[in-house]
Structures are given as structure tokens and as C-alpha cells.
Design a protein around this motif. Sequence first.
Motif, PDB file in Angstrom:
ATOM      1  N   PHE A 176      -4.334 -16.227   4.546  1.00  0.00           N
ATOM      2  CA  PHE A 176      -3.846 -14.938   4.064  1.00  0.00           C
ATOM      3  C   PHE A 176      -3.666 -14.995   2.548  1.00  0.00           C
ATOM      4  O   PHE A 176      -3.142 -15.977   1.998  1.00  0.00           O
ATOM      5  N   ALA A 177      -4.090 -13.899   1.867  1.00  0.00           N
ATOM      6  CA  ALA A 177      -3.843 -13.784   0.439  1.00  0.00           C
ATOM      7  C   ALA A 177      -2.420 -13.293   0.218  1.00  0.00           C
ATOM      8  O   ALA A 177      -1.857 -12.581   1.059  1.00  0.00           O
ATOM      9  N   GLN A 178      -1.862 -13.655  -0.912  1.00  0.00           N
ATOM     10  CA  GLN A 178      -0.507 -13.220  -1.251  1.00  0.00           C
ATOM     11  C   GLN A 178      -0.545 -12.365  -2.505  1.00  0.00           C
ATOM     12  O   GLN A 178      -1.044 -12.788  -3.547  1.00  0.00           O
ATOM     13  N   ILE A 179      -0.037 -11.130  -2.381  1.00  0.00           N
ATOM     14  CA  ILE A 179       0.047 -10.214  -3.516  1.00  0.00           C
ATOM     15  C   ILE A 179       1.502  -9.812  -3.666  1.00  0.00           C
ATOM     16  O   ILE A 179       2.116  -9.271  -2.731  1.00  0.00           O
ATOM     17  N   GLU A 180       2.034 -10.043  -4.814  1.00  0.00           N
ATOM     18  CA  GLU A 180       3.454  -9.803  -5.055  1.00  0.00           C
ATOM     19  C   GLU A 180       3.732  -8.310  -5.172  1.00  0.00           C
ATOM     20  O   GLU A 180       3.053  -7.577  -5.898  1.00  0.00           O
ATOM     21  N   GLN A 181       4.733  -7.849  -4.464  1.00  0.00           N
ATOM     22  CA  GLN A 181       5.144  -6.450  -4.537  1.00  0.00           C
ATOM     23  C   GLN A 181       6.353  -6.312  -5.473  1.00  0.00           C
ATOM     24  O   GLN A 181       7.275  -7.116  -5.425  1.00  0.00           O
ATOM     25  N   GLN A 182       6.303  -5.255  -6.297  1.00  0.00           N
ATOM     26  CA  GLN A 182       7.464  -4.957  -7.128  1.00  0.00           C
ATOM     27  C   GLN A 182       8.471  -4.111  -6.361  1.00  0.00           C
ATOM     28  O   GLN A 182       9.668  -4.165  -6.604  1.00  0.00           O
ATOM     29  N   HIS A 183       7.941  -3.297  -5.430  1.00  0.00           N
ATOM     30  CA  HIS A 183       8.780  -2.472  -4.557  1.00  0.00           C
ATOM     31  C   HIS A 183       8.175  -2.521  -3.163  1.00  0.00           C
ATOM     32  O   HIS A 183       6.954  -2.650  -3.009  1.00  0.00           O
ATOM     33  N   PRO A 184       8.960  -2.394  -2.139  1.00  0.00           N
ATOM     34  CA  PRO A 184       8.417  -2.432  -0.780  1.00  0.00           C
ATOM     35  C   PRO A 184       7.348  -1.359  -0.566  1.00  0.00           C
ATOM     36  O   PRO A 184       7.576  -0.173  -0.853  1.00  0.00           O
ATOM     37  N   GLY A 185       6.194  -1.764  -0.111  1.00  0.00           N
ATOM     38  CA  GLY A 185       5.126  -0.822   0.219  1.00  0.00           C
ATOM     39  C   GLY A 185       4.255  -0.395  -0.942  1.00  0.00           C
ATOM     40  O   GLY A 185       3.307   0.383  -0.753  1.00  0.00           O
ATOM     41  N   ASP A 186       4.520  -0.887  -2.174  1.00  0.00           N
ATOM     42  CA  ASP A 186       3.748  -0.366  -3.298  1.00  0.00           C
ATOM     43  C   ASP A 186       2.298  -0.864  -3.293  1.00  0.00           C
ATOM     44  O   ASP A 186       1.400  -0.170  -3.758  1.00  0.00           O
ATOM     45  N   VAL A 187       2.038  -2.053  -2.742  1.00  0.00           N
ATOM     46  CA  VAL A 187       0.660  -2.535  -2.664  1.00  0.00           C
ATOM     47  C   VAL A 187      -0.149  -1.664  -1.717  1.00  0.00           C
ATOM     48  O   VAL A 187      -1.291  -1.279  -2.005  1.00  0.00           O
ATOM     49  N   LEU A 188       0.435  -1.335  -0.569  1.00  0.00           N
ATOM     50  CA  LEU A 188      -0.258  -0.449   0.371  1.00  0.00           C
ATOM     51  C   LEU A 188      -0.515   0.913  -0.255  1.00  0.00           C
ATOM     52  O   LEU A 188      -1.581   1.502  -0.072  1.00  0.00           O
ATOM     53  N   GLN A 189       0.451   1.409  -1.028  1.00  0.00           N
ATOM     54  CA  GLN A 189       0.254   2.693  -1.699  1.00  0.00           C
ATOM     55  C   GLN A 189      -0.903   2.626  -2.685  1.00  0.00           C
ATOM     56  O   GLN A 189      -1.710   3.558  -2.784  1.00  0.00           O
ATOM     57  N   MET A 190      -1.015   1.531  -3.428  1.00  0.00           N
ATOM     58  CA  MET A 190      -2.122   1.386  -4.364  1.00  0.00           C
ATOM     59  C   MET A 190      -3.460   1.350  -3.633  1.00  0.00           C
ATOM     60  O   MET A 190      -4.445   1.961  -4.058  1.00  0.00           O
ATOM     61  N   ILE A 191      -3.506   0.620  -2.532  1.00  0.00           N
ATOM     62  CA  ILE A 191      -4.756   0.532  -1.769  1.00  0.00           C
ATOM     63  C   ILE A 191      -5.159   1.906  -1.246  1.00  0.00           C
ATOM     64  O   ILE A 191      -6.320   2.318  -1.346  1.00  0.00           O
ATOM     65  N   GLU A 192      -4.190   2.636  -0.694  1.00  0.00           N
ATOM     66  CA  GLU A 192      -4.500   3.961  -0.149  1.00  0.00           C
ATOM     67  C   GLU A 192      -4.912   4.925  -1.248  1.00  0.00           C
ATOM     68  O   GLU A 192      -5.840   5.733  -1.077  1.00  0.00           O
ATOM     69  N   ALA A 193      -4.203   4.865  -2.398  1.00  0.00           N
ATOM     70  CA  ALA A 193      -4.553   5.754  -3.508  1.00  0.00           C
ATOM     71  C   ALA A 193      -5.947   5.427  -4.046  1.00  0.00           C
ATOM     72  O   ALA A 193      -6.741   6.324  -4.353  1.00  0.00           O
ATOM     73  N   ALA A 194      -6.266   4.140  -4.165  1.00  0.00           N
ATOM     74  CA  ALA A 194      -7.593   3.740  -4.632  1.00  0.00           C
ATOM     75  C   ALA A 194      -8.674   4.210  -3.662  1.00  0.00           C
ATOM     76  O   ALA A 194      -9.743   4.675  -4.068  1.00  0.00           O
TER      77      ALA A 194
END
Length: 393
Positions: free
Chosen positions: A192-210
Amino acid sequence: MTSAESGATHGALGAHAILMVDDEPQACKWFARLYGDEFVVLTAGGVAEALALLAQRSHEIAVLLTDYAMPQRDGVALLSEARQLYPHISRLLVSAYADKDVAMSAVNRGHVEKILEKPLDEALTRQALREALMSAQERARERALLERRAATLRETLGFLAHEVTTPLATVRGYLSAMRDRHRDNPESDSGFAQIEQQHPGDVLQMIEAAQRRAEYAQSLVSTFVQTARDAYHPDSAPSLRASELVQAVHDEYPFDHDEARWLSSDLGADFVLPGRRDLLYLVLCTLVKNATLALRASPPERPGVYILLGQEAPAPGLAVQPVIHVRDNGPGIAPEVLSRLTFEPTTTRADSGGSGMGLLFCRRVMTSLGGAVVVRSEVGNGATVSLYFPSAQ
């Protein structure tokens, strides 16, 4: 009226004149006098004079009629050069019976469209001139249509390139952010890759927005491809209802965060749109984008973008027309900006990359369909952009 005066009188009509070429001055005078009652007739006494006249007034000349037997250079040589330099002009050759083999060879090689025998029969000649004039004017119309289509494609491509840049830049920004947040864990063998989140769910939000922006950019490219295809098959367009166009914007536009909730619509007064989905989809997306950006810059308590289908007159005294209104409850538009919006590139967002070309593009698309764009706004009370379409009646 002389032939030169006739040409000046009708110059605004485009290609319409008959150029008759003969080295016998009396034949030229006779032709102009006999056929000048129906046609605008210009004359030349030889190949050199005819080419000089064509160089000056080819935009007026629709039919070139020349005698075959002339000194220095014959009529076939003239028609051959005219075919290369002025393909919109219909070419007719006058020949005596003795020149018939030469004339037929010219027909077979495509230098001449029709031959007329000396002495000219008035009724047959008039009919040949009418047919040649109609053929030239039809070619001129087709050429103008192709030029307009090419101009539309160039303009659409330029606007499309501008529109695609923004969502792709956003995608790149999200990917860069996730790359910067990627953390290697040499002790982990889970895969599994590890991507640090600054806020809960913000990585998923970026992926969905992209993903939304990539899909929107893809839809814009598909729009242009469809436009390019339809430019040369305009009669194959299926009917499109305004409600379907609005629903496509609901489904496909890449809103940020919860901005999709800002958009609502009333589709009760549905109607069939002229043209295809492609350019109209781009127009409606542009208006929704402008409204969303205005709300984002100065958000009211409850931001809203409202699309309304209707039937109304653009102004008092005018006929009722189908219309699509795009309204927002943002800050509105200053009067000095409003007066220029649909006639020149004007933007209230120059500091954030706005070019002002969006509404101008919308106006050109609507004008090409026989419609119009009307912008209404009061400072502090939002703005409404109305797309008026030609009535089916």
C-alpha cells in the motif's frame, strides 16, 4: 449604361458579371449591346487585356466567355490560366466549326465547361450564360460556406484550448500535491502507498475533483471533435431538447466541493434547440462557469445558479422566442462593464486569469444560429444571461 458603369453599380453583389473576350472590337460591341439587357457585360480585346481585367475585378466576374481564334494566345490558353487562378469563374468557349476538335479537347481537359458555335444563337447563348452564372454563384456560396465553417472551427478550437487549460492545470495541481504528500515506508511490505492527509478525507476529495476535471476536459475535446465532424455534415444533426442540454450540464460539469448544490433548474417550458449539442453545451457550460466564479468570489449566504427554460420576447414589440436563462444571485455587474460584455472581450477576473472571451464566444455561436444573447444585471442583485433562439415558426 456602359459595361464599366454596370459593373460599378452591381459591385456589391459579388461575382455576377460576364466577361466576353474577342479580338474583334465590333464583336465585343455587338455582344454587350445584345446581352446587356439581362447581364452585366464586360469586354476585353485579347488574352492579355482579359487577364489584366480579371486581376482587378475577378471578385465581380462570374462567367468568362472567350473566342478561340485570337492572335498570340488563343482562348483555350486564357481559359486554362483562368481555371488555375480563378476557379470560381464559369468558363465558356466560342469556336467556329473548324476549331471543333480543339474545342472538344479543351472540354475533355476541363479548361472549358461548355462550347458555343459561331455564329452565336441568341436563345441558346442566353440560356448558356444563365446556367453558367448560376453555376458560378453556387460555387461562390459553397466556398463562402466552407470558409465560414473553417472560421468557426478555428474559433472553437482557440476557445476550447483556453477552456481545457483550467481543468488540466487543476488536475496537475492535485497530482503534484499528492506526490508531495507521498511517504515511503521501507519497513512496510503490504504493497500500500502512503499519502499524508492534512485533513481527514482531503486526499479522496483531491482524487474526485481531479477525476471530475479530467472528465470535463475530455467532454470538451469530444465536443470539438463532434463540431469538426458536423461542420461538413450539417444536415445529419438530430433534434436536441433544451432540457437534455441542461441535464448534461448537471451531470457533467466539474463543480468544486458542494457547488453542484448551487445549480437548480426549471425545465417546464421545454423546446427543441437548433444545431447540435456540441457548441450549445460549451455555451451553457461557459455561462454556468461564469456564474459559479462570480459566486465564489463574493458568496452570498445561500449561493445559487438557476437555469430556466421559457418563451418570451427579448424586448417589447418583438416576437416571442424560446429562451434559456442562466441566473445567479452574486454581486452583479457594474454598468460600465455590462455595456461592453457581449461586444468585446471584457472580464472582471483579469487578476485570476479571466480573458473575457467566454461571453463573446457565446454570442458568436448564438448569432450563427440566428439567435441572440442578452445580459441583464444590477449591482448587488446578481446577473442573468439569456440565450434567445429563433422561433420554430
